[in-house]
Design an enzyme around this catalytic site. Structure first.
Site, short mmCIF file in Angstrom:
data_model
loop_
_atom_site.label_atom_id
_atom_site.label_comp_id
_atom_site.label_asym_id
_atom_site.label_seq_id
_atom_site.Cartn_x
_atom_site.Cartn_y
_atom_site.Cartn_z
N CYS A 15 0.81 -1.22 0.00
CA CYS A 15 0.00 0.00 0.00
C CYS A 15 0.84 1.26 0.00
O CYS A 15 0.31 2.36 -0.10
CB CYS A 15 -0.96 -0.02 1.19
SG CYS A 15 -2.33 -1.18 0.97
N LYS A 18 0.44 3.63 -3.07
CA LYS A 18 -0.69 4.52 -3.28
C LYS A 18 -0.23 5.91 -3.72
O LYS A 18 0.80 6.42 -3.26
CB LYS A 18 -1.51 4.65 -2.00
CG LYS A 18 -2.50 3.53 -1.76
CD LYS A 18 -3.42 3.86 -0.59
CE LYS A 18 -4.52 2.82 -0.44
NZ LYS A 18 -5.46 3.18 0.65
N THR A 46 -16.88 10.05 0.83
CA THR A 46 -16.07 10.16 2.04
C THR A 46 -14.82 9.27 1.98
O THR A 46 -14.26 8.94 3.02
CB THR A 46 -16.89 9.80 3.30
OG1 THR A 46 -17.34 8.44 3.22
CG2 THR A 46 -18.08 10.74 3.45
N ASP A 89 -11.30 -4.78 2.70
CA ASP A 89 -12.26 -3.69 2.51
C ASP A 89 -13.70 -4.15 2.61
O ASP A 89 -14.58 -3.37 2.96
CB ASP A 89 -12.02 -3.02 1.16
CG ASP A 89 -10.77 -2.14 1.16
OD1 ASP A 89 -10.34 -1.73 2.26
OD2 ASP A 89 -10.23 -1.87 0.08
N GLY A 137 -11.06 -13.08 -13.71
CA GLY A 137 -10.08 -12.03 -13.55
C GLY A 137 -9.56 -11.54 -14.88
O GLY A 137 -10.17 -11.78 -15.94
#
Length: 348
Positions: A15, A18, A46, A89, A137
């Site tokens: 991560c 990002k 948000t 998530d 995928g």
């Protein structure tokens, strides 16, 4: 054939890849004007963890995607970490995953089919542990290795937990200790010992399974997971979304063993600095807050822990859920109050 280390093929790992929060905000500033159907319970407004679309009175669909470049050199472990991170998530919205699609970009002239296969096997092993299939995928030939998932889940519309629903008087509970970014930086420089690597893999491949059970508790108001923007960035999202002031008790925040020492030796990610540059103006730090501590506050977490905003009365239940799922480091780390004139986030 002789293959390079996976982490040597990527300009950033996990991560930490990002886009910096300030740059991302600039890129996305016009997208909020798009028309949104009433069935879309959670969109981009948000910066929440996933989109949620109401199907009927009993079911809402959670949809999310996450992918990145290698954070470790072992291909099987890379696949496991990436899959765990993507599925998180769904849990962070209070949902139960139902299936996934694989996203695969690989430099096929550099990596063998056996190595690429190991990455996919790692992802499949995590999906099996989560009780879901990889149902399809897409693959491309890429300059850098990229792997991740589209993850889909279901949740009752009344149990959706947004990152914007914290309330004044809530306390914050963090499910996993910090430090993954520091460990990954040390690994890339070949300064991480076997015990440190083992801790890194253990935390990044632990599925955030408490999510649905936490969402069912009346006292839990908001959920998110701590990933690439660090604890500070995701706490700020809670504060901004609910228009509250959040205070973090830094001494109470769990940190993985050995991480402070590695950070003090200079093993921090570039993403940590970019995170601070993107949102540091909205944070009030205690006097004398050390640079090493600030690096941990903004440390990008790959497959990080759930961050829960709940009533004080629900804390024991929340911690009990975490313990039951094997998250022994879960801890109360802060509180929320009505927003005032100060910074949205205070770290004391």
């Amino acid at each position: 054939m002789n293959e390079p280390r996976l982490t040597s093929l990527s300009h950033g790992g996990g991560c930490g890849c990002k886009i910096a929060p300030g740059v991302l905000s600039e890129i996305l500033k016009g997208t909020a004007r798009m028309p949104m159907p009433p069935e879309l319970l959670v969109g981009i407004e948000t910066a929440d963890d996933a989109a949620v679309y109401k199907l009927n009175d009993q079911q809402a669909l959670i949809a999310t995607t996450d992918f990145f470049m290698p954070i470790v050199d072992d291909p099987y472990d890379f696949g496991r970490i990436a899959a765990t991170n993507a599925i998180s998530d769904v849990y962070a919205m209070g949902g139960q995953p139902i299936m996934a699609l694989a996203l695969v970009g690989m430099p096929i002239s550099v990596l063998s089919t056996a190595t690429i296969g190991k990455i996919l096997e790692g992802g499949e092993s995590v999906c099996k542990a989560a009780g879901i299939p990889i149902a399809g995928g897409h693959t491309i030939d890429s300059v850098e290795p990229i792997y991740g998932l589209v993850a889909l889940g279901l949740v009752h519309p009344d149990r959706v937990k947004r990152n914007a629903d914290a309330r004044p008087g809530d306390v914050l509970v963090l499910g996993k200790p910090l430090g993954v970014g520091v460990l990954s930086a040390a690994l890339k420089k070949e300064k991480l010992d076997a015990a440190g690597y083992e801790r890194m893999i253990a935390t990044t491949t632990r599925l955030n399974t408490p999510g649905p059970e936490l969402a069912a508790l009346d006292g839990v108001h908001a959920l998110t997971d701590v990933t690439g923007f660090g604890l500070a960035g995701h706490a700020l999202e809670l504060a901004r979304g609910a228009r509250l002031g959040i205070t973090i008790d830094w001494k109470a925040v769990p940190v993985l063993p050995g991480v402070r020492e590695l950070a003090a030796a200079g093993h921090v990610t570039g993403a940590s600095g970019r995170n601070w540059a993107g949102y540091g103006s909205d944070i009030a730090l205690a006097d004398g807050f050390a640079d090493v501590e600030r690096a941990l506050l903004t440390d990008p977490q790959t497959s990080g822990g759930l961050l829960v905003s709940c009533t004080p009365a629900a804390v024991d239940q929340v911690l009990a859920v975490f313990r039951r799922h094997g998250f022994g480091d879960a801890a109360v780390i802060g509180s929320a109050a009505a927003g005032g004139q100060g910074a949205p986030l205070t770290v004391r």
